[in-house]
Motif scaffolding. Structure first.
Motif, mmCIF file in Angstrom:
data_model
loop_
_atom_site.group_PDB
_atom_site.id
_atom_site.type_symbol
_atom_site.label_atom_id
_atom_site.label_comp_id
_atom_site.label_asym_id
_atom_site.label_seq_id
_atom_site.Cartn_x
_atom_site.Cartn_y
_atom_site.Cartn_z
ATOM 1 N N HIS A 1 6.854 52.719 8.717
ATOM 2 C CA HIS A 1 5.454 52.540 8.544
ATOM 3 C C HIS A 1 4.754 53.601 7.937
ATOM 4 C CE1 HIS A 1 6.203 49.060 11.460
ATOM 5 N NE2 HIS A 1 6.763 50.016 11.843
ATOM 6 N N SER B 1 12.089 50.809 1.955
ATOM 7 C CA SER B 1 11.063 50.141 2.207
ATOM 8 C C SER B 1 10.349 50.476 3.758
ATOM 9 C CB SER B 1 11.482 48.540 2.366
ATOM 10 O OG SER B 1 12.486 48.368 3.427
ATOM 11 N N PHE B 2 8.904 50.075 3.653
ATOM 12 C CA PHE B 2 8.242 50.278 4.898
ATOM 13 C C PHE B 2 7.098 49.363 5.011
ATOM 14 C CE2 PHE B 2 6.653 52.809 1.170
ATOM 15 C CZ PHE B 2 5.471 52.304 1.087
ATOM 16 N N ASP B 3 6.566 49.265 6.053
ATOM 17 C CA ASP B 3 5.498 48.434 6.379
ATOM 18 C C ASP B 3 4.005 49.210 6.129
ATOM 19 O OD1 ASP B 3 6.675 46.125 6.799
ATOM 20 O OD2 ASP B 3 7.085 46.596 8.730
ATOM 21 N N TYR B 4 2.972 48.666 5.490
ATOM 22 C CA TYR B 4 2.091 49.393 5.265
ATOM 23 C C TYR B 4 1.089 48.723 6.048
ATOM 24 C CZ TYR B 4 -2.162 50.532 2.440
ATOM 25 O OH TYR B 4 -3.296 50.975 1.920
ATOM 26 N N HIS B 5 0.144 49.846 6.623
ATOM 27 C CA HIS B 5 -1.084 49.657 7.348
ATOM 28 C C HIS B 5 -1.996 50.315 7.099
ATOM 29 C CE1 HIS B 5 1.947 48.040 10.507
ATOM 30 N NE2 HIS B 5 2.571 49.004 10.006
#
Ligand SMILES: Cc1cc2nc3c(=O)[nH]c(=O)nc-3n(C[C@H](O)[C@H](O)[C@H](O)COP(=O)(O)OP(=O)(O)OC[C@H]3O[C@@H](n4cnc5c(N)ncnc54)[C@H](O)[C@@H]3O)c2cc1C
Lengths: 791, 288
Positions: free
Chosen positions: B50, B5-9
């Protein structure tokens, strides 16, 4: 009423596939479903020293982690083999346990060691990374040619060596005697490389145990639902068969790889009972590469003996056949009964002897892959024929004409008894080659070749004339050869009260178009439109029994079972019609969808008879209501399609690149129900065989790592690699089944591989190139040219 | 397989992206076309916390002509480059190269900036940038700097790109009259990446070859210029014989890495073939 049999009807199933409305196993979502990820060995051979799942179990959403020990503790069996081939000395086939998950050792890259089950796939994958497996890597043996060496690492410690079984066929003395008198002997040595089947839909399995009714359902991407149910319930999990349902509805290709019973099917079924929730597992593509049973893997040395006129005197040879690390469902049959028995080809060879050593290596299991044994047999025969022709300076087409078995129709003339057990049903070989030669304009080819060579261009022509065995086969025969199952087929034809027809077939469609072909047969038989026929398959709860689809058997065997039920319906329908028409049954004829009293205009349509069968107010005394028959059809023999394929290639001398410029195929698959589907099967098959000749290959390094484990390295043939196929047919009906059909699913693959390699060798023959290893990649072809130039 | 999992920007401007890159630091990865990055994420070879997506920054997609240079935004897709009239008219071999990458879906998403930032040793653009004498523009919070292609490709998957920098533009000098260039690729049939790719640029003046630039991809850990071939042709008459002689020197001083599909000897041979084809085509274009 126009008929549909014999017409190129478009496939009715394609609409749902093309519009994304197919229902594949991975599309199924069940209430409360969980997701499984299998932890697989990165080593070809290693001892499992410990497995620590504690960190994984701490992740929120992880439901369970199971290892091989948990399965063993429940007393579950290993994955069985469906075919037994005993050793030549009478010893029983060596059949080491194939565990659902490994306990002590792993034996190939991808061997399963544990399963993580979680609320969703992402959690399962995260948790799987945290399972610590401590391996002690061990030396591996990856190549079949090394497997029997005295110092080869053993795949199964309990066996004396890596031999699974050995096997022979034919008459050694007679063959040796034939060779002793030979004018010329042609010998070839080659490796028929491993192939990865690469169905577009990865394997998927959902296990669902319902505690309330103590019932198991397995949804699985299979070619063979009933066999999976039988093997899994009777041999692996010891479940009562009536408490198990196996569903394999829409399946996105198999090419053989989905015939077999796989560990994952048993795993999700077993584990579902443990956690009392449904569990889905779907292979990632990289998992498919190392767990779907591979094809081929034959190391072969073979010789053919000729008299001075080019008549074949004998054939003898030896193959070391790779089984991989375990014996998959049909693996033992492939190099033996599906290969050794085909070595007569369509030639009059009077003496044959062949020996096979089937060996274990630390690699993914090998089993039937499109053609299964027949491509390997055809490859060696046809490579021998073109090579011998060159060596003996006889035209390769001429050499074949000299040796063809003369025509026999199997009706007025008997079938042809080969030296290697089979009796061919019907055959008329020369016309296919004549036709192919004419289409490709062979008479002008050599002149063109010579001119091209003068301009530095290398073009070549390759031939393959072949016969293969489909519709496997009479149960008693396969049983005597070691099959642990019968090989018949079943069908229910159910006429509904309104005259619409539902057909429940034990054949399984995973790309073959049964819903179209079978509907054509039924529609014409009853004189009703195709839209009035529904073909149902792939569910053990709906189908009486089925042996699945492989070996090009669906139409010849499954279709014939449908014909038997159709006949029964017509027989009963005639009784009802006779009653309604107040006529004698013997005076009725059935045509164009109605029973008519001969010589009158009195008739009654099929639909009215159907309605009467279910609303039997005015009905023959003593006749049961209903119009619904179940049949089993056990064929009298295999069927034997044949044909002639010719390809022209151009070799770029500077780079070794090969371009297939023409491909002509003339196939005889018996009676044709749907020429468009036959052509499609041939196209796909030819492309797949060209794939083996030019592009595909799964090779292991010495440590047992697969070198082509992704699509960045494993080359599939693509449309722009292929020429327009020039396909045509001749028709020699099968004499022993009601449809006259022989089978078309594998012929293309069987024929095309040697055709292409023969053509490349022909293109380079003037340089002295006489053999090439597959796949004939640019680098290999170039280096063969360099070697030949150096000599 | 799913990525970790990662954060998407989603960045909407270069400044926005640089701000994110500054605050997220080395926990972040840039997402361009995703055709190299996403497979690595799925195989969990890369697990950034990210992702900063550049796809919503229109300015990075532009392709313009400025002062004799073709300026291609880092996010220009292979298809955009292939079909750009500006590229085709000034550096046609770059348009052809873009059209030879992978397959249609790779070309529709993959970007020139992604290729060069990734610096896969089999990628096509790096050799062409070297032969074209292109300049890479790198932008960070403290401004932009120009790096010559010659200095940009450092090693396998390693470039001059520093932490906190983005590739924003690639500048190709327009080919002057009398100068021709060509990229000749021998593809792997599975991935269609280059087994060997050769880019050549030649100026022909009075029948003589000048400013010869020849670069290869696929042979070793990074794309490189081949001085042996270049100097063999420099100042020589532009004919088949000199070209063939120069091409035979291809990769002579380089350690070539082979694999199971194409071993070292084969790659070396193909390098000479591709060099000849590229040089012949470049000279033909120069003298057209
Ligand atoms: C099947 C297949 C075939 C292919 N065939 C070829 C081929 O024939 N020839 C060829 O050259 N390539 C080929 N490729 C690679 C393709 O061109 C990719 O698109 C390319 O390698 C990466 O570009 P991308 O835009 O997809 O970048 P991404 O995958 O999004 O990013 C790649 C890397 O670059 C970084 N990055 C991206 N953009 C920037 C930027 N502006 N500034 C700083 N860092 C950045 C990312 O963080 C990441 O580390 C193929 C790929 C596939 C999947």
């Amino acid at each position: 009423m126009s008929t549909v049999v014999g017409k190129p009807i478009r496939r009715v199933e394609d609409k749902r596939f093309i519009t994304g409305q197919g229902r594949y196993t991975d599309d199924i979502k069940l209430h409360g479903m969980t997701y499984a990820v299998i932890i697989r060995s990165p080593y070809a051979h290693a001892r499992i020293k410990s497995i620590d799942a504690s960190a994984a179990l701490k992740i929120k959403g992880v439901v369970a982690v199971f290892t091989g020990k948990d399965i063993e503790a429940d007393g579950m069996g290993g994955i069985p083999t469906g075919w037994q081939v005993n050793l030549i000395n009478g010893e029983t086939m060596r059949e080491p346990k194939h565990p659902i998950l490994c306990t002590d050792k792993v034996r190939h890259v991808g061997d399963g060691v544990a399963v993580v089950i979680a609320e969703d796939l992402a959690i399962a994958e995260d948790a799987a990374e945290l399972v610590q497996v401590n391996y002690e890597p061990l030396p591996a043996v990856a190549q079949v040619r090394d497997a029997l060496a005295a110092n080869a690492p053993k795949v199964h410690d309990e066996l004396p060596d890596n031999l699974a079984f050995d096997w022979n066929i034919g008459d050694k003395e007679k063959t040796d005697a034939a060779f002793a008198t030979a004018h010329h002997v042609t010998t070839l040595e080659f490796y028929n490389q491993r192939l990865v089947p690469n169905a577009i839909e990865p394997r998927s399995a959902i296990g669902h145990y319902e505690e309330g009714r103590d019932f198991y359902t397995l949804y699985t991407s299979t070619q063979n639902p009933h066999l999976i149910r039988l093997l899994m319930s009777a041999f692996v999990l010891q479940l009562p068969e009536h408490k198990v349902r196996v569903v394999g509805s829409d399946v996105g290709g198999g090419f053989g790889s989905k015939i077999f019973h796989y560990a994952e099917e048993a795993l999700v079924t077993w584990a579902s009972k443990k956690i009392k929730r449904p569990i889905k597992w779907t292979a990632a593509r990289s998992e498919s590469f190392v767990t779907d049973a591979h094809g081929r893997d034959h190391q072969t040395t073979v010789s053919m003996a000729f008299d001075k006129d080019g008549k074949i005197l004998g054939l003898r040879g030896h193959t070391i056949a790779g089984m991989g690390a375990y014996l998959s469902t049909f693996a033992p049959a492939v190099p033996t009964y599906l290969h050794g028995t085909l070595l007569q080809g369509l030639y009059t060879t009077p003496a044959i002897y062949y020996k096979v050593d089937a060996v274990f290596t630390h690699t993914t299991a090998v089993d039937a892959y499109r053609g299964a044994g027949r491509p390997e047999a055809t490859y060696l025969l046809e490579r021998l024929m073109d090579t011998a022709a060159r060596e003996m300076k006889i035209d390769p087409a001429e050499l074949r004409f000299k040796n063809f078995i003369p025509p026999f129709d199997g009706v007025t003339q008997p079938g042809y008894q080969t030296q290697v057990a089979l009796q061919y049903d019907s055959g008329n070989y020369a016309p296919t080659l004549h036709k192919a030669l004419e289409i490709i304009d062979y008479k002008n080819f050599r002149k063109r070749q010579e001119e091209a060579r003068k301009n530095g261009k290398f073009i070549g022509i390759g031939f393959s004339t072949f016969v293969e065995a489909c519709g496997i086969a009479p149960s008693a025969v396969v049983g005597s050869l070691g099959a642990r199952a019968g090989l018949y087929e079943s069908a229910i034809v159910r006429v509904q009260p309104t005259g619409k027809v539902s057909v429940y077939t034990g054949s399984h469609s995973h790309g073959q178009g049964h819903e179209t072909t079978f509907a054509q047969i039924v529609a014409d038989s009853f004189g009703i439109p195709m839209e009035d026929v529904e073909i149902v398959h792939g569910d053990t709860e709906q189908i009486p029994f089925g042996m699945g689809t492989y070996g090009s058997r669906s139409l010849a065997v499954g279709g014939s079972a449908i014909m038997k039920s159709i006949d029964k319906i017509k027989e009963k329908g005639a009784k009802i019609a006779a009653h309604l028409l107040e006529a004698n049954e013997a005076d009725l004829v059935f045509a164009e969808g109605k029973w008519t009293v001969k010589g009158t205009d009195k008739s009654i349509p099929f639909q009215q008879v159907a309605l009467t069968a279910y609303v039997p107010h005015n009905y023959p005394a003593g006749l049961e209501p209903g119009l619904d028959f179940s049949s089993f059809y056990d064929p009298l023999n295999f069927t034997f399609p044949f044909g002639a394929h010719i390809a022209e290639v151009e070799v770029e001398a500077e780079t070794g690149e090969v371009k297939v410029t023409r491909y002509v195929s003339v196939d005889d698959v018996g009676t044709i129900i749907n020429p468009m589907i036959v052509e499609g099967q041939l196209h796909g098959g030819i492309a797949q065989g060209i794939g083996q000749a030019l592009y595909e290959g799964a090779f292991y390094d010495e440590s047992g790592q697969l070198l082509q484990g992704t699509y960045m390295d494993y080359t599939m043939p693509r449309a722009d690699n292929l020429p327009m196929f020039e396909h045509s047919t001749t028709v020699t009906p099968c004499p022993h089944n009601p449809l006259g059909a022989k089978g078309a699913g594998e012929a293309g693959t069987i024929a095309s591989t040697p055709t292409i390699v023969n053509a490349i060798v022909d293109a380079l023959s003037h340089l002295g190139v006489s053999n090439l290893e597959m796949p004939c990649t640019p680098a290999r072809v170039w280096s063969a040219i360099q070697t030949a130039k150096g000599n | 397989m799913l990525p970790a999992s990662f954060d998407y920007h989603r960045a909407t401007s270069v400044a926005d992206a640089l701000g994110m890159l500054g605050s997220l630091g080395d926990e972040a990865k840039i997402l361009a076309g995703g055709h190299s990055l996403i497979p690595a994420l799925k195989l969990r070879l890369s697990k950034p916390a990210h992702l900063i997506d550049l796809n919503a920054i229109p300015e990075l997609r532009s392709i313009t002509r400025q002062n004799g240079h073709i300026v291609v935004g880092a996010m220009a897709t292979h298809t955009a480059v292939q079909t750009s009239d500006i590229v085709r008219s000034a550096v046609p071999f770059i348009a052809d190269l873009a059209g030879s990458i992978g397959d249609a879906s790779v070309r529709n998403r993959g970007t020139i900036g992604g290729v060069i930032a990734h610096a896969d040793p089999r990628a096509d653009y790096p050799a062409a940038l070297l032969a074209a004498d292109a300049t890479v523009v790198l932008t960070s919070k403290s401004g932009s700097r120009n790096v010559k292609a010659d200095d940009f490709f450092v090693d396998m998957f390693t470039t001059a790109l520093a932490e906190g920098e983005l590739v924003t533009e690639i500048h190709f000098p327009a080919l002057a009259k009398g100068t021709g260039a060509s990229y000749q690729k021998f593809s792997h049939p599975a991935s269609r990446y280059a087994i060997v790719g050769c880019a050549a640029r030649v100026t022909v003046e009075g029948g003589v070859c000048k400013n010869v630039r020849v670069a290869f991809t696929g042979l070793t850990e990074k794309a490189f210029r081949d001085n042996g071939v270049e100097s063999a042709l420099e100042g020589k008459p532009a004919n088949e014989a000199t070209i063939q002689a120069a091409a035979l020197l291809a990769a002579k001083s380089i350690e070539v890495t082979g694999d199971s599909f194409a071993d070292e000897a084969y790659r070396r041979h193909i390098a000479t073939v591709q060099a000849r084809k590229a040089l012949l085509a470049a000279v033909a274009a120069a003298t057209k």
